[in-house]
Design an enzyme around this catalytic site. Structure first.
Site, short mmCIF file in Angstrom:
data_model
loop_
_atom_site.label_atom_id
_atom_site.label_comp_id
_atom_site.label_asym_id
_atom_site.label_seq_id
_atom_site.Cartn_x
_atom_site.Cartn_y
_atom_site.Cartn_z
N GLU A 49 0.81 -1.22 0.00
CA GLU A 49 0.00 0.00 0.00
C GLU A 49 0.85 1.27 0.00
OE1 GLU A 49 -3.51 0.25 0.09
OE2 GLU A 49 -3.50 -1.89 -0.36
N ASP A 67 -8.49 5.98 -8.14
CA ASP A 67 -9.14 4.69 -8.35
C ASP A 67 -10.66 4.76 -8.24
OD1 ASP A 67 -9.41 5.11 -5.66
OD2 ASP A 67 -8.62 3.16 -5.03
N THR A 72 -7.84 8.18 -0.28
CA THR A 72 -7.38 6.97 0.38
C THR A 72 -6.42 7.41 1.48
OG1 THR A 72 -7.59 5.59 -1.59
CG2 THR A 72 -6.04 4.84 0.10
#
Length: 264
Positions: A49, A67, A72
């Site tokens: 990640e 995305d 995020t």
């Protein structure tokens, strides 16, 4: 985090050189919820990640990676578009009213299910990083990670008779894909695997089943452009499986996105 391949059919079964072979017959190696194993799991996910083994440095991480899930952020990739970031900030606010993120709750509710930043820009990333200095927010991230991702994955892995590696494969999948009704969710990846292999709890071979699960995982990743690089499976989890390391025992060497990592 989530909204929601090449097969290794000829992977050798566990042999005398396996790291798992040191376990005394009749005993069970620690599962992924063992503190040392959980630390390994956190580092493995962070390598994929955040390209770093320092997972605790990721409490302050936040960006839009394009995305379709909005922002995020954090140690597990909580997303503003998928509900888990909203749940996290609600938990934090219930424990510490008036925190620096509390005022964003109406906006987080509005953008849930979208990639919109409306009501969040321009200061939300700055304030997230400020909140990340608060141990109460760090603990909230830990608790939501466990509630939504880690505990369900480990629980299902144990129910399927999987050891630490299989439990980690489930955890990494649920982190990326979530566990909702989406066709690419963890539960549907697992169902796809069950169509071609039987888990140990049902009398199946663990290596064969894990290969089927990783095949299904790679298929799901390739359905989304943002997840189409499958190296976190191909050059990490597949490597451990090929080595017969079903207990996820160190030393561990793997690659993600071309970067090499090691846990001694």
């Amino acid at each position: 985090m989530g909204l929601i391949g090449a097969s290794l059919a000829a992977v050798p079964l566990l042999g005398g050189g396996s790291a798992s072979a040191a376990v005394t017959p009749g005993t069970r190696a620690p599962g992924l919820d063992d503190p040392a194993k959980k630390e390994i799991a956190m580092k493995l996910v962070s390598s994929a990640e955040n390209s770093s083994l320092d997972w605790k440095a990721q409490y302050q991480y936040i960006e839009d990676i394009g995305d379709g899930r909005g922002y995020t952020a954090g140690i597990i990739g909580f997303c503003s578009g998928t509900g888990d970031m909203l749940d996290l900030v609600e938990l934090y606010t219930s424990r510490k009213p008036g925190n620096v993120l509390a005022s964003y709750l109406p906006a987080l509710r509005r953008v849930d299910g979208t990639d919109s930043h409306t009501g969040l820009d321009p200061n939300y990333p700055r304030d997230w990083r400020r909140a990340a200095q608060d141990t109460a927010f760090q603990q909230a991230q830990n608790d939501e990670r466990d509630r939504v991702y880690f505990d369900p994955a480990v629980g299902q892995g144990k129910a399927d008779g999987l050891r630490a590696l299989g439990q980690f494969a489930y955890y990494d999948a649920i982190v990326m894909h979530g566990d909702g009704t989406d066709p690419l969710s963890f539960r549907n990846i697992r169902e796809r695997a069950l169509r071609s292999a039987v888990p140990p709890a049902q009398g199946g071979d663990e290596v064969r089943y894990l290969n089927a699960f990783l095949d299904a995982r790679v298929w799901a990743m390739r359905q989304e452009e943002a997840h189409s690089d499958t190296s976190r499976v191909d050059t990490a989890q597949r490597v451990f499986l090929r080595n017969g390391n079903l207990d996820l025992n160190p030393p561990l060497d793997w690659k993600v996105y071309g970067d090499s990592f090691h846990i001694g």
